[in-house]
Scaffold this active site. Structure first.
Site, PDB file in Angstrom:
ATOM      1  N   CYS A 135      32.935  -0.663   5.281  1.00  0.00           N
ATOM      2  CA  CYS A 135      31.733   0.046   4.861  1.00  0.00           C
ATOM      3  C   CYS A 135      31.833   1.523   5.249  1.00  0.00           C
ATOM      4  O   CYS A 135      31.772   2.399   4.392  1.00  0.00           O
ATOM      5  CB  CYS A 135      30.503  -0.597   5.502  1.00  0.00           C
ATOM      6  SG  CYS A 135      28.955   0.164   4.971  1.00  0.00           S
ATOM      7  N   GLU A 210      32.057  -6.128  -0.146  1.00  0.00           N
ATOM      8  CA  GLU A 210      31.672  -4.800  -0.631  1.00  0.00           C
ATOM      9  C   GLU A 210      31.767  -4.739  -2.160  1.00  0.00           C
ATOM     10  O   GLU A 210      30.880  -4.204  -2.823  1.00  0.00           O
ATOM     11  CB  GLU A 210      32.581  -3.723  -0.014  1.00  0.00           C
ATOM     12  CG  GLU A 210      32.262  -3.367   1.420  1.00  0.00           C
ATOM     13  CD  GLU A 210      31.053  -2.464   1.547  1.00  0.00           C
ATOM     14  OE1 GLU A 210      30.392  -2.167   0.536  1.00  0.00           O
ATOM     15  OE2 GLU A 210      30.760  -2.061   2.683  1.00  0.00           O
TER      16      GLU A 210
END
Length: 222
Positions: A135, A210
């Site tokens: 992230c 993600e």
């Protein structure tokens, strides 16, 4: 090579599917449907609430003051920078902080954030940081890719200029540099070489989640 670079190489297919997702390309050229960005923005705000908890967990798991400070740097970037950006953008189309916080979490949001928290609860500080790294460092890499000459080079009317500017800007890039260095330090102290295969599995799973988060936003505009 840094531990982050080694993990990217070992999980190259999953990493590239994340940072070169159609959602990201649409952000870059401005073609991303507004509905896609709006869903992403609301869900990412809810996502960041849980990721703030994960960074607080990293501080709890820390055994040195230096590690606590490193965890606090990531927490501050979320609470004081990223979440404020999201609220500014949401306010442009009539959503207050209360509106956003009252929104229901999408299954993709729940799947990613609770997985990271589970890694943090069941594993050590190194495993938690490997789960968080895609992230922080992924968004920094995406920011550089979307604005290689800086955000000032983008057209003033680019619809996602402010978002790109946040993640390509010096403040977030410095957070990423610090996170990269901390991951290397944790790796040296917690035996990353002997655990590399397991750390790669964690890293690859985070990259997959993600990509799934981008896909959640992308689907709203189709």
């Amino acid at each position: 090579m840094s531990l982050f670079a080694r993990l990217k190489t070992a999980a190259a297919d999953d990493w590239n599917a994340y940072i070169d997702h159609a959602f990201v390309r649409g952000l870059g050229d401005g073609s991303l449907p507004l509905a896609s960005f709006q869903r992403y923005l609301v869900q990412d705000y809810l996502f960041l609430i849980q990721f703030a908890r994960a960074h607080a967990l990293a501080a709890y798991k820390s055994r040195t003051l230096a590690d606590m400070r490193a965890a606090n740097l990531g927490l501050g970037a979320i609470v004081d920078v990223e979440m404020n950006l999201h609220l500014r953008l949401c306010e442009r189309w009539g959503l207050s902080a209360a509106d956003v916080e009252a929104a229901a979490e999408h299954p993709a949001t729940v799947a990613y954030t609770r997985w990271v928290l589970d890694i943090g609860m069941s594993g050590d500080l190194l495993e938690l940081q490997v789960a968080l790294t895609p992230c922080t460092l992924g968004y920094a890499e995406i920011g550089r890719r979307l604005a290689p000459q800086g955000v000032a080079a983008l057209p003033d009317d680019h619809p996602y200029r402010e978002w790109i500017g946040e993640y390509s800007g010096d403040a977030f890039q410095q957070v990423a540099v610090a996170a990269d260095a901390w991951l290397d330090d944790l790796g040296r102290r917690h035996g990353a070489d002997a655990r590399f295969d397991e750390l790669t599995r964690i890293f690859a799973k985070a990259a997959q989640l993600e990509a799934g988060f981008w896909q959640m936003g992308w689907d709203a505009g189709r």
